[in-house]
Scaffold this motif. Structure first.
Motif, PDB file in Angstrom:
ATOM      1  N   ILE A 117       3.834   7.941   2.013  1.00  0.00           N
ATOM      2  CA  ILE A 117       5.026   7.623   1.453  1.00  0.00           C
ATOM      3  C   ILE A 117       5.631   6.308   1.914  1.00  0.00           C
ATOM      4  N   GLU A 118       5.514   6.056   3.150  1.00  0.00           N
ATOM      5  CA  GLU A 118       6.033   4.799   3.670  1.00  0.00           C
ATOM      6  C   GLU A 118       5.231   3.646   3.405  1.00  0.00           C
ATOM      7  N   ARG A 119       4.046   4.011   3.607  1.00  0.00           N
ATOM      8  CA  ARG A 119       3.170   2.887   3.114  1.00  0.00           C
ATOM      9  C   ARG A 119       3.290   2.338   1.884  1.00  0.00           C
ATOM     10  N   PHE A 120       3.230   3.388   0.839  1.00  0.00           N
ATOM     11  CA  PHE A 120       3.533   3.026  -0.659  1.00  0.00           C
ATOM     12  C   PHE A 120       4.957   2.755  -0.874  1.00  0.00           C
ATOM     13  N   GLN A 121       5.861   2.852  -0.027  1.00  0.00           N
ATOM     14  CA  GLN A 121       7.201   2.631  -0.356  1.00  0.00           C
ATOM     15  C   GLN A 121       7.822   3.387  -1.428  1.00  0.00           C
ATOM     16  N   LEU A 122       7.459   4.580  -1.339  1.00  0.00           N
ATOM     17  CA  LEU A 122       8.090   5.648  -2.511  1.00  0.00           C
ATOM     18  C   LEU A 122       9.271   6.358  -1.722  1.00  0.00           C
ATOM     19  N   ASP A 123      10.332   6.485  -2.952  1.00  0.00           N
ATOM     20  CA  ASP A 123      11.366   7.364  -2.372  1.00  0.00           C
ATOM     21  C   ASP A 123      11.091   8.946  -3.056  1.00  0.00           C
ATOM     22  N   PRO A 124      10.590   9.833  -2.029  1.00  0.00           N
ATOM     23  CA  PRO A 124      10.084  11.093  -2.569  1.00  0.00           C
ATOM     24  C   PRO A 124      11.346  11.761  -2.834  1.00  0.00           C
ATOM     25  N   THR A 125      12.692  11.453  -2.818  1.00  0.00           N
ATOM     26  CA  THR A 125      13.909  12.446  -2.983  1.00  0.00           C
ATOM     27  C   THR A 125      14.297  12.245  -4.519  1.00  0.00           C
ATOM     28  N   LYS A 126      13.824  11.226  -5.189  1.00  0.00           N
ATOM     29  CA  LYS A 126      14.215  10.899  -6.593  1.00  0.00           C
ATOM     30  C   LYS A 126      13.426  11.863  -7.403  1.00  0.00           C
ATOM     31  N   LYS A 127      14.098  12.444  -8.277  1.00  0.00           N
ATOM     32  CA  LYS A 127      13.419  13.170  -9.598  1.00  0.00           C
ATOM     33  C   LYS A 127      12.322  12.193 -10.327  1.00  0.00           C
ATOM     34  N   SER A 128      11.434  12.857 -10.613  1.00  0.00           N
ATOM     35  CA  SER A 128      10.068  12.223 -11.129  1.00  0.00           C
ATOM     36  C   SER A 128      10.610  11.515 -12.552  1.00  0.00           C
ATOM     37  N   GLY A 129      11.423  12.201 -13.327  1.00  0.00           N
ATOM     38  CA  GLY A 129      11.816  11.647 -14.490  1.00  0.00           C
ATOM     39  C   GLY A 129      12.492  10.153 -14.382  1.00  0.00           C
ATOM     40  N   THR A 130      12.907   9.740 -13.190  1.00  0.00           N
ATOM     41  CA  THR A 130      13.502   8.533 -13.114  1.00  0.00           C
ATOM     42  C   THR A 130      12.609   7.494 -12.412  1.00  0.00           C
ATOM     43  N   TYR A 131      11.446   7.976 -12.276  1.00  0.00           N
ATOM     44  CA  TYR A 131      10.295   6.980 -11.593  1.00  0.00           C
ATOM     45  C   TYR A 131       9.839   6.019 -12.958  1.00  0.00           C
ATOM     46  N   SER A 132       9.466   4.709 -12.493  1.00  0.00           N
ATOM     47  CA  SER A 132       8.659   3.837 -13.156  1.00  0.00           C
ATOM     48  C   SER A 132       7.438   4.096 -13.391  1.00  0.00           C
ATOM     49  N   LYS A 133       6.599   3.568 -14.009  1.00  0.00           N
ATOM     50  CA  LYS A 133       4.907   3.800 -14.025  1.00  0.00           C
ATOM     51  C   LYS A 133       4.408   3.650 -12.931  1.00  0.00           C
ATOM     52  N   GLY A 134       4.666   2.433 -12.262  1.00  0.00           N
ATOM     53  CA  GLY A 134       4.197   2.352 -10.666  1.00  0.00           C
ATOM     54  C   GLY A 134       4.525   3.423  -9.568  1.00  0.00           C
ATOM     55  N   ASN A 135       5.785   3.993  -9.838  1.00  0.00           N
ATOM     56  CA  ASN A 135       6.178   4.958  -8.832  1.00  0.00           C
ATOM     57  C   ASN A 135       5.358   6.287  -9.188  1.00  0.00           C
ATOM     58  N   ARG A 136       5.099   6.481 -10.321  1.00  0.00           N
ATOM     59  CA  ARG A 136       4.451   7.826 -10.828  1.00  0.00           C
ATOM     60  C   ARG A 136       2.971   7.689 -10.360  1.00  0.00           C
ATOM     61  N   GLN A 137       2.558   6.470 -10.203  1.00  0.00           N
ATOM     62  CA  GLN A 137       1.107   6.366  -9.681  1.00  0.00           C
ATOM     63  C   GLN A 137       1.082   6.449  -8.326  1.00  0.00           C
ATOM     64  N   LYS A 138       2.201   6.129  -7.526  1.00  0.00           N
ATOM     65  CA  LYS A 138       2.365   6.191  -6.275  1.00  0.00           C
ATOM     66  C   LYS A 138       2.305   7.786  -5.838  1.00  0.00           C
ATOM     67  N   VAL A 139       2.866   8.408  -6.666  1.00  0.00           N
ATOM     68  CA  VAL A 139       3.044   9.910  -6.328  1.00  0.00           C
ATOM     69  C   VAL A 139       1.579  10.422  -6.252  1.00  0.00           C
ATOM     70  N   ALA A 140       0.734  10.285  -7.375  1.00  0.00           N
ATOM     71  CA  ALA A 140      -0.581  10.359  -7.332  1.00  0.00           C
ATOM     72  C   ALA A 140      -1.588  10.101  -6.399  1.00  0.00           C
ATOM     73  N   LEU A 141      -1.342   8.784  -5.978  1.00  0.00           N
ATOM     74  CA  LEU A 141      -2.045   8.195  -4.907  1.00  0.00           C
ATOM     75  C   LEU A 141      -1.530   8.992  -3.435  1.00  0.00           C
ATOM     76  N   VAL A 142      -0.388   8.961  -3.109  1.00  0.00           N
ATOM     77  CA  VAL A 142      -0.032   9.775  -1.989  1.00  0.00           C
ATOM     78  C   VAL A 142      -0.629  11.173  -2.004  1.00  0.00           C
ATOM     79  N   ALA A 143      -0.659  11.828  -3.101  1.00  0.00           N
ATOM     80  CA  ALA A 143      -1.106  13.393  -3.036  1.00  0.00           C
ATOM     81  C   ALA A 143      -2.787  13.427  -2.930  1.00  0.00           C
ATOM     82  N   ALA A 144      -3.259  12.316  -3.295  1.00  0.00           N
ATOM     83  CA  ALA A 144      -4.778  12.120  -3.426  1.00  0.00           C
ATOM     84  C   ALA A 144      -5.420  11.776  -2.070  1.00  0.00           C
ATOM     85  N   PHE A 145      -4.454  10.692  -1.499  1.00  0.00           N
ATOM     86  CA  PHE A 145      -4.973  10.228  -0.224  1.00  0.00           C
ATOM     87  C   PHE A 145      -4.549  11.298   0.980  1.00  0.00           C
TER      88      PHE A 145
END
Length: 297
Positions: A117-145
């Motif tokens: 989460i820190e390396r991908f600079q993602l704010d995990p407290t925000k609701k997913s509906g507010t995320y940009s496309k890039g942040n949605r990708q970050k969620v999937a990448l964090v979950a995968a790795f």
């Protein structure tokens, strides 16, 4: 040992044939680049590997198991990132990550998750509906790795990421490889494939038209040369020379690898002042395949 094996895979949607005999092999501990333009058949192949689509014919196995009949067992050992991630809008990014990991029946490694989460600079407290496309990708990448998967299937995973985050992604792919994991990376970003992949398969109109290591494929590409000579030079009609251009002080052109020795010998007759060489790239090979309809020119 082969982690993923595909032989003679076909898929038709009514009259439309999306795949026409795809063959792929991904070995343990390697990163395999699966490249081709949109509509070439990359995502259809991946959906079959994930057990989402059933192949019309052919064979596809992961860990020696059939991707359709053994999909549940296979999914316990793989991680998948699509190119367009859709999330539950009312869940936070952190909740989605935990849910994705829990689907594999394992506890969340909180330290690993927090690092990602820190390396991908993602704010995990925000609701997913507010995320940009890039942040949605970050969620999937964090979950995968964050998962200890044996095979990572990544379908255009850096879509929407900025260059800094692309670099972070590349570091985690290399880490997975160093840990003996396998990666199938589908991408149209050729520089990304060239930087990460051990082997590459090029798909065109539902058929894999070329596979091999990057070194093997570079034998089929052309070297870029720039030369300045004391005497006027013209090699435009010489076999193996392409895209001859006279510039202010010299000449730039491309040479087939097998003709490079002949060309260098010829140039030396004209008193060379300057000679620059750029190695052939994966993009050169890719474009030659598509410009020539799949046959090497």
């Amino acid at each position: 040992m082969a982690v993923l094996e595909v032989k003679g895979l076909t898929k038709s949607f009514g009259e439309v044939k999306a795949l026409s005999g795809v063959d792929l092999t991904v070995q343990e501990g390697e990163v395999f680049g699966f490249i081709g333009p949109n509509g070439a058949g990359k995502s259809t192949t991946i959906r079959i590997l994930l057990g989402i689509l059933k192949a019309s014919s052919g064979e596809a196995k992961i860990f020696g198991q059939d991707v359709w009949s053994d999909a549940v067992d296979i999914h316990k050992r793989i991680a998948y990132v699509p190119g367009d991630v859709n999330l539950w809008p009312n869940l936070t990014g952190g909740q989605v990550i935990d849910y994705f990991i829990s689907l594999r029946g394992r506890e969340v490694n909180q330290a690993r998750k927090q690092e990602l989460i820190e390396r991908f600079q993602l704010d995990p407290t925000k609701k997913s509906g507010t995320y940009s496309k890039g942040n949605r990708q970050k969620v999937a990448l964090v979950a995968a790795f964050a998962q200890d998967a044996d095979l990572y299937i990544l379908d255009e995973p850096t879509s929407g990421l900025d260059p800094l985050m692309e670099r972070v992604f590349q570091e985690y792919v290399m880490e997975a490889k160093q840990n003996g994991k396998s990666v199938l990376l589908s991408s149209h970003i050729l520089s990304e494939v060239e930087r990460l992949c051990d082997h590459v398969g090029i798909i065109r109109d539902g058929t894999v038209i070329e596979t091999g290591s990057l070194d093997e494929m570079r034998h089929l590409t052309r070297t870029h040369l720039y030369v300045e000579t004391k005497q006027p030079l013209n090699l435009e009609d010489m076999p193996g020379v392409y895209d001859w251009q006279q510039e202010k002080q010299g000449y730039s052109f491309q040479v087939d690898t097998e003709k490079l020795d002949d060309v260098i010998k010829k140039i030396s007759e004209y008193e060379v002042v300057k000679l620059e060489s750029a190695p052939p790239t994966l993009e050169d090979l890719f474009m030659r395949h598509y410009e020539s309809g799949g046959a090497m020119s």
